[in-house]
Design a protein around this motif. Structure first.
Motif, PDB file in Angstrom:
ATOM      1  N   UNK A  99       4.846   0.369   3.123  1.00  0.00           N
ATOM      2  CA  UNK A  99       4.854   0.470   1.673  1.00  0.00           C
ATOM      3  C   UNK A  99       3.435   0.122   1.209  1.00  0.00           C
ATOM      4  N   UNK A 100       2.874   0.961   0.352  1.00  0.00           N
ATOM      5  CA  UNK A 100       1.452   0.746   0.072  1.00  0.00           C
ATOM      6  C   UNK A 100       1.175  -0.529  -0.715  1.00  0.00           C
ATOM      7  N   UNK A 101       2.154  -0.957  -1.510  1.00  0.00           N
ATOM      8  CA  UNK A 101       1.916  -2.169  -2.285  1.00  0.00           C
ATOM      9  C   UNK A 101       2.200  -3.444  -1.485  1.00  0.00           C
ATOM     10  N   UNK A 102       3.353  -3.466  -0.806  1.00  0.00           N
ATOM     11  CA  UNK A 102       3.730  -4.704  -0.106  1.00  0.00           C
ATOM     12  C   UNK A 102       3.185  -4.742   1.323  1.00  0.00           C
ATOM     13  N   UNK A 103       2.858  -3.598   1.879  1.00  0.00           N
ATOM     14  CA  UNK A 103       2.402  -3.540   3.264  1.00  0.00           C
ATOM     15  C   UNK A 103       3.548  -3.588   4.255  1.00  0.00           C
ATOM     16  N   UNK A 104       4.773  -3.633   3.752  1.00  0.00           N
ATOM     17  CA  UNK A 104       5.917  -3.743   4.659  1.00  0.00           C
ATOM     18  C   UNK A 104       6.142  -2.477   5.481  1.00  0.00           C
ATOM     19  N   UNK A 105       6.345  -2.639   6.817  1.00  0.00           N
ATOM     20  CA  UNK A 105       6.481  -1.455   7.677  1.00  0.00           C
ATOM     21  C   UNK A 105       7.918  -0.968   7.803  1.00  0.00           C
ATOM     22  N   UNK A 106       8.079   0.291   8.118  1.00  0.00           N
ATOM     23  CA  UNK A 106       9.392   0.808   8.526  1.00  0.00           C
ATOM     24  C   UNK A 106       9.620   0.405   9.967  1.00  0.00           C
ATOM     25  N   UNK A 107      10.887   0.152  10.358  1.00  0.00           N
ATOM     26  CA  UNK A 107      11.174  -0.100  11.772  1.00  0.00           C
ATOM     27  C   UNK A 107      10.687   1.075  12.611  1.00  0.00           C
ATOM     28  N   UNK A 108      10.348   0.780  13.872  1.00  0.00           N
ATOM     29  CA  UNK A 108       9.717   1.797  14.714  1.00  0.00           C
ATOM     30  C   UNK A 108      10.571   3.067  14.824  1.00  0.00           C
TER      31      UNK A 108
END
Ligand code: ATP
Ligand code: MG
Length: 372
Positions: A166-175
């Motif tokens: 997510x560009x704002x939070x930096x949170x990644x999607x699971x692989x």
């Protein structure tokens, strides 16, 4: 958005943001003003950019282990996903106000990457469906302005995705979800080796690294399945080639850069349980990487030449112009070594001048005496 309101999307307090502001660098890209975090700051990733009221989160620093057997269980609990670590430059692509922008590691919009990536991968459908996505990946191949590493499967330049955040939070999607989505949108990804139990992972990774070693590739990045924890491990070939490069410009690379790489080889020879001839062979190869490249650099200066970082780029003439302006804006001195047209593209080879190595090598050759 007023300046102080940026603390909200960044997820920090107002006073913390005021503390951060002194460390922000001001830039502009085609008339758009933006600011970015050029180096590591507590709490905020290096490379984070603030632009038009939006936050583009920096890519996190990836920790490294020097010993797989003990490093892996320190970082992961049950399963470990292993993917290839590619040697190129980090790029994050986002869509802001309908326009696609590519950011390099330190949070600058790169005019070259922003333009060339449209040729390499079509992200329109992905951003239509997921406007908040930050496509993270590596640009690899010989023809780019920042790194020089060859991949047999890449003639000029290619993009390989390795994270979706997510560009704002930096949170990644699971692989798993990330790999599936990129597949669906036809975005090329870094190679997946597999997912392993923590207990067997070190053995598996050692085997994978041996294969990569034989193909002169860089290494692996391990992730927890939810992609929140990362760990890297690299091949000796890549360590040696970094050292060779650094010692070809010996006074322009920080000494910690070299020392860290020497340490990697120390731990590697122990983990690989080398002794006798094998240990000597590693020592020999390491010595060659250092000394032969340094020898060549000194020889070049001795012959009246100069050393520097040479790059070739192939793109539209407009893209190349934008790149040259971008690099010169950062204070780099460029020497154009060749400039030609091929199929409508401009193919330019240039050298980024490095001052210290040229000056110091010349001084020492002229008998400058060291007092240390
Ligand atoms: P930094 O950590 O600041 O990027 P560094 O020189 O220490 O600098 P590297 O040793 O190259 O960085 O390792 C981290 C980088 O590896 C990432 O920033 C990313 O650009 C690159 N990379 C290549 N392949 C992968 C991958 N599969 N997963 C994550 N990162 C990858
Ligand atoms: Mg790298």
């Amino acid at each position: 958005m007023s300046d102080t309101e940026y603390h909200r999307p960044l997820g920090i307090g107002e006073s913390a943001f005021e503390g951060l502001e002194d460390h922000l660098e001001d830039r502009s890209y085609e008339g758009r003003e933006y600011r970015h975090v050029p180096d590591y700051r507590r709490g905020i990733e290096r490379g984070t950019a603030l632009i038009g009221g939006e936050v583009v989160r920096g890519f996190p620093k990836v920790p490294r282990t020097l010993v797989l057997e003990t490093g892996i269980p320190t970082q992961f609990k049950d399963r470990v996903v292993v993917e290839e670590k590619l040697n190129g430059y980090n790029v994050r692509v986002v869509r802001l106000e309908g326009e696609q922008l590519a950011f390099t590691r330190s949070g600058m919009v790169c005019p070259f990457t922003t333009r060339i990536i449209e040729r390499l991968v079509d992200l329109e459908a992905l951003f239509d469906d997921h406007p908040e996505a930050m496509v993270c990946g590596e640009m690899i191949g010989p023809e780019n302005p920042y790194t020089a590493h060859d991949y047999p499967e890449v003639d000029s330049l290619a993009f390989r995705a390795f994270d979706w955040r997510n560009r704002q939070s930096g949170e990644p999607l699971p692989v798993g979800e990330r790999r599936e989505r990129y597949d669906r949108y036809g975005v090329p990804q870094t190679r997946l080796f597999g997912s392993y139990d923590v207990d067997e992972a070190a053995g598996e990774v050692l085997g994978i690294v041996e294969e990569l070693e034989a193909e002169s590739r860089e290494g692996v990045v391990m992730r927890s399945p939810d992609a929140t924890r990362l760990l890297k491990y690299t091949t000796s070939v890549s360590t040696r080639s970094d050292l060779a490069y650094a010692f070809s410009l010996p006074f322009d690379y920080g000494q910690p850069f070299m020392f860290r790489r020497l340490l990697r080889e120390g731990f590697r020879t122990i983990e690989a349980d080398e002794r006798g001839e094998d240990a000597c062979e590693r020592a020999h190869e390491l010595g060659e990487a250092i000394l032969l490249s340094m020898r060549e650099a000194i020889d070049t200066v001795d012959d009246g030449g100069s050393v520097g970082e040479r790059h070739t780029v192939r793109a539209s003439p407009e893209t190349v112009d934008a790149l040259l302006e971008h690099l010169r804006d950062q204070g780099l001195t460029l020497e154009i070594e060749s400039d030609r047209r091929e199929d409508g593209d401009r193919v330019l080879t240039f050298c980024k001048r490095v001052q210290s190595s040229n000056d110091k090598i010349r001084n020492y050759l002229e008998g400058h005496v060291v007092t240390e």
